[in-house]
Design a protein around this motif. Structure first.
Motif, PDB file in Angstrom:
ATOM      1  N   LEU A   1       0.845  -1.184   0.000  1.00 54.44           N
ATOM      2  CA  LEU A   1       0.000   0.000   0.000  1.00 54.44           C
ATOM      3  C   LEU A   1       0.887   1.243   0.000  1.00 54.44           C
ATOM      4  CD1 LEU A   1      -2.732  -1.066   2.567  1.00 54.44           C
ATOM      5  CD2 LEU A   1      -2.860  -1.120   0.075  1.00 54.44           C
ATOM      6  N   GLY A   2       0.430   2.263  -0.706  1.00 55.77           N
ATOM      7  CA  GLY A   2       1.164   3.517  -0.752  1.00 55.77           C
ATOM      8  C   GLY A   2       2.112   3.655  -1.927  1.00 55.77           C
ATOM      9  N   ILE A   3       2.376   2.549  -2.671  1.00 58.42           N
ATOM     10  CA  ILE A   3       3.259   2.680  -3.821  1.00 58.42           C
ATOM     11  C   ILE A   3       2.523   3.395  -4.951  1.00 58.42           C
ATOM     12  CG2 ILE A   3       4.635   0.666  -3.195  1.00 58.42           C
ATOM     13  CD1 ILE A   3       3.250  -0.904  -5.413  1.00 58.42           C
ATOM     14  N   SER A   4       3.281   3.889  -5.912  1.00 62.06           N
ATOM     15  CA  SER A   4       2.688   4.680  -6.996  1.00 62.06           C
ATOM     16  C   SER A   4       2.002   3.789  -8.029  1.00 62.06           C
ATOM     17  CB  SER A   4       3.772   5.509  -7.686  1.00 62.06           C
ATOM     18  OG  SER A   4       4.634   4.667  -8.428  1.00 62.06           O
TER      19      SER A   4
ATOM     20  N   GLN B   1       5.346  -3.440 -12.133  1.00 65.61           N
ATOM     21  CA  GLN B   1       5.388  -4.810 -11.611  1.00 65.61           C
ATOM     22  C   GLN B   1       4.420  -5.759 -12.312  1.00 65.61           C
ATOM     23  OE1 GLN B   1       5.412  -5.314  -7.341  1.00 65.61           O
ATOM     24  NE2 GLN B   1       6.495  -3.389  -7.050  1.00 65.61           N
ATOM     25  N   LEU B   2       3.230  -5.263 -12.679  1.00 72.71           N
ATOM     26  CA  LEU B   2       2.189  -6.139 -13.234  1.00 72.71           C
ATOM     27  C   LEU B   2       2.031  -6.038 -14.746  1.00 72.71           C
ATOM     28  CD1 LEU B   2      -0.595  -5.748 -10.527  1.00 72.71           C
ATOM     29  CD2 LEU B   2       1.185  -7.499 -10.701  1.00 72.71           C
ATOM     30  N   GLY B   3       2.595  -5.015 -15.348  1.00 78.70           N
ATOM     31  CA  GLY B   3       2.485  -4.851 -16.793  1.00 78.70           C
ATOM     32  C   GLY B   3       1.345  -3.925 -17.188  1.00 78.70           C
ATOM     33  N   ARG B   4       1.231  -3.707 -18.480  1.00 75.62           N
ATOM     34  CA  ARG B   4       0.256  -2.752 -19.014  1.00 75.62           C
ATOM     35  C   ARG B   4      -1.041  -3.404 -19.473  1.00 75.62           C
ATOM     36  NH1 ARG B   4       1.383   2.135 -19.386  1.00 75.62           N
ATOM     37  NH2 ARG B   4       3.454   2.937 -19.022  1.00 75.62           N
TER      38      ARG B   4
ATOM     39  N   GLN C   1      -9.989  14.830  -4.657  1.00 77.08           N
ATOM     40  CA  GLN C   1      -8.974  13.789  -4.846  1.00 77.08           C
ATOM     41  C   GLN C   1      -9.296  12.964  -6.087  1.00 77.08           C
ATOM     42  OE1 GLN C   1      -7.162  12.106  -1.127  1.00 77.08           O
ATOM     43  NE2 GLN C   1      -9.264  12.372  -0.421  1.00 77.08           N
ATOM     44  N   LEU C   2      -8.257  12.610  -6.824  1.00 77.41           N
ATOM     45  CA  LEU C   2      -8.418  11.770  -8.007  1.00 77.41           C
ATOM     46  C   LEU C   2      -8.470  10.307  -7.573  1.00 77.41           C
ATOM     47  CD1 LEU C   2      -8.495  11.320 -11.078  1.00 77.41           C
ATOM     48  CD2 LEU C   2      -5.992  11.308 -11.025  1.00 77.41           C
ATOM     49  N   ILE C   3      -9.573   9.639  -7.896  1.00 75.50           N
ATOM     50  CA  ILE C   3      -9.759   8.215  -7.602  1.00 75.50           C
ATOM     51  C   ILE C   3      -9.675   7.459  -8.930  1.00 75.50           C
ATOM     52  CG2 ILE C   3     -11.272   6.474  -6.573  1.00 75.50           C
ATOM     53  CD1 ILE C   3     -10.567   8.739  -4.606  1.00 75.50           C
ATOM     54  N   GLU C   4      -8.791   6.469  -9.005  1.00 73.63           N
ATOM     55  CA  GLU C   4      -8.671   5.622 -10.193  1.00 73.63           C
ATOM     56  C   GLU C   4      -8.723   4.165  -9.768  1.00 73.63           C
ATOM     57  OE1 GLU C   4      -5.842   7.145 -13.481  1.00 73.63           O
ATOM     58  OE2 GLU C   4      -4.907   7.652 -11.562  1.00 73.63           O
TER      59      GLU C   4
ATOM     60  N   TYR D   1      -8.463  -8.713 -10.532  1.00 77.41           N
ATOM     61  CA  TYR D   1      -7.956  -7.909  -9.423  1.00 77.41           C
ATOM     62  C   TYR D   1      -8.221  -6.445  -9.704  1.00 77.41           C
ATOM     63  CZ  TYR D   1      -5.615 -11.978  -7.545  1.00 77.41           C
ATOM     64  OH  TYR D   1      -5.366 -13.207  -7.003  1.00 77.41           O
ATOM     65  N   LYS D   2      -8.704  -5.736  -8.707  1.00 74.76           N
ATOM     66  CA  LYS D   2      -8.952  -4.302  -8.829  1.00 74.76           C
ATOM     67  C   LYS D   2      -8.037  -3.560  -7.867  1.00 74.76           C
ATOM     68  CE  LYS D   2     -13.406  -4.336 -10.907  1.00 74.76           C
ATOM     69  NZ  LYS D   2     -14.763  -3.860 -10.864  1.00 74.76           N
ATOM     70  N   PHE D   3      -7.408  -2.526  -8.389  1.00 75.30           N
ATOM     71  CA  PHE D   3      -6.458  -1.716  -7.640  1.00 75.30           C
ATOM     72  C   PHE D   3      -6.998  -0.301  -7.558  1.00 75.30           C
ATOM     73  CE2 PHE D   3      -4.254  -5.248  -9.413  1.00 75.30           C
ATOM     74  CZ  PHE D   3      -3.409  -5.664  -8.397  1.00 75.30           C
ATOM     75  N   ILE D   4      -7.152   0.209  -6.353  1.00 77.78           N
ATOM     76  CA  ILE D   4      -7.732   1.528  -6.138  1.00 77.78           C
ATOM     77  C   ILE D   4      -6.619   2.491  -5.742  1.00 77.78           C
ATOM     78  CG2 ILE D   4      -9.390   2.872  -4.790  1.00 77.78           C
ATOM     79  CD1 ILE D   4     -10.903   0.157  -4.417  1.00 77.78           C
ATOM     80  N   PHE D   5      -6.510   3.581  -6.510  1.00 78.39           N
ATOM     81  CA  PHE D   5      -5.503   4.610  -6.276  1.00 78.39           C
ATOM     82  C   PHE D   5      -6.187   5.908  -5.898  1.00 78.39           C
ATOM     83  CE2 PHE D   5      -3.809   1.609  -9.275  1.00 78.39           C
ATOM     84  CZ  PHE D   5      -2.515   1.390  -8.827  1.00 78.39           C
ATOM     85  N   ILE D   6      -5.621   6.591  -4.925  1.00 79.17           N
ATOM     86  CA  ILE D   6      -6.056   7.936  -4.575  1.00 79.17           C
ATOM     87  C   ILE D   6      -4.858   8.850  -4.794  1.00 79.17           C
ATOM     88  CG2 ILE D   6      -6.905   9.456  -2.747  1.00 79.17           C
ATOM     89  CD1 ILE D   6      -8.346   7.044  -1.552  1.00 79.17           C
ATOM     90  N   ASN D   7      -5.055   9.817  -5.703  1.00 77.67           N
ATOM     91  CA  ASN D   7      -3.975  10.737  -6.075  1.00 77.67           C
ATOM     92  C   ASN D   7      -2.702   9.994  -6.477  1.00 77.67           C
ATOM     93  OD1 ASN D   7      -5.593  13.016  -5.635  1.00 77.67           O
ATOM     94  ND2 ASN D   7      -5.090  13.009  -3.464  1.00 77.67           N
ATOM     95  N   GLY D   8      -2.874   8.905  -7.236  1.00 80.39           N
ATOM     96  CA  GLY D   8      -1.735   8.179  -7.796  1.00 80.39           C
ATOM     97  C   GLY D   8      -1.049   7.205  -6.859  1.00 80.39           C
ATOM     98  N   ARG D   9      -1.585   6.998  -5.653  1.00 74.87           N
ATOM     99  CA  ARG D   9      -0.994   6.066  -4.683  1.00 74.87           C
ATOM    100  C   ARG D   9      -1.961   4.921  -4.403  1.00 74.87           C
ATOM    101  NH1 ARG D   9       4.347   6.487  -4.271  1.00 74.87           N
ATOM    102  NH2 ARG D   9       4.897   8.653  -4.640  1.00 74.87           N
TER     103      ARG D   9
END
Length: 75
Positions: free
Chosen positions: A6-9, A16-19, A32-35, A49-57
């Motif tokens: 958690l906390g990585i960009s 690590q996982l590819g495009r 805040q940007l949520i992606e 797998y779903k990865f949730i980022f807040i402001n790119g983290r």
């Protein structure tokens, strides 16, 4: 997945996982940007797998199991 923390960009997750992902969601909330990035776990296509980022983290990630339906053809 074991190398993720958690906390990585977002760029580090992609490194690590590819495009091979789709952007499942992208929005602004309370300034805040949520992606949400979605990865399939090939060759296990029923795992997503779903990865949730807040402001790119990376804030959280989780696994979803996608139902698999088989259609049998009548002879």
């Amino acid at each position: 997945m074991n190398r993720l923390e958690l906390g990585i960009s977002k760029d580090e997750v992609i490194r690590q996982l590819g495009r091979n992902f789709t952007i499942a969601e992208k929005r602004m909330e309370a300034g805040q940007l949520i992606e949400v990035l979605s990865y399939r776990n090939y060759p296990h296509e029923s795992e997503l797998y779903k990865f949730i980022f807040i402001n790119g983290r990376l804030e959280e990630w989780y696994q979803e199991l996608v139902p698999v339906y088989r259609v049998e053809e009548k002879q």
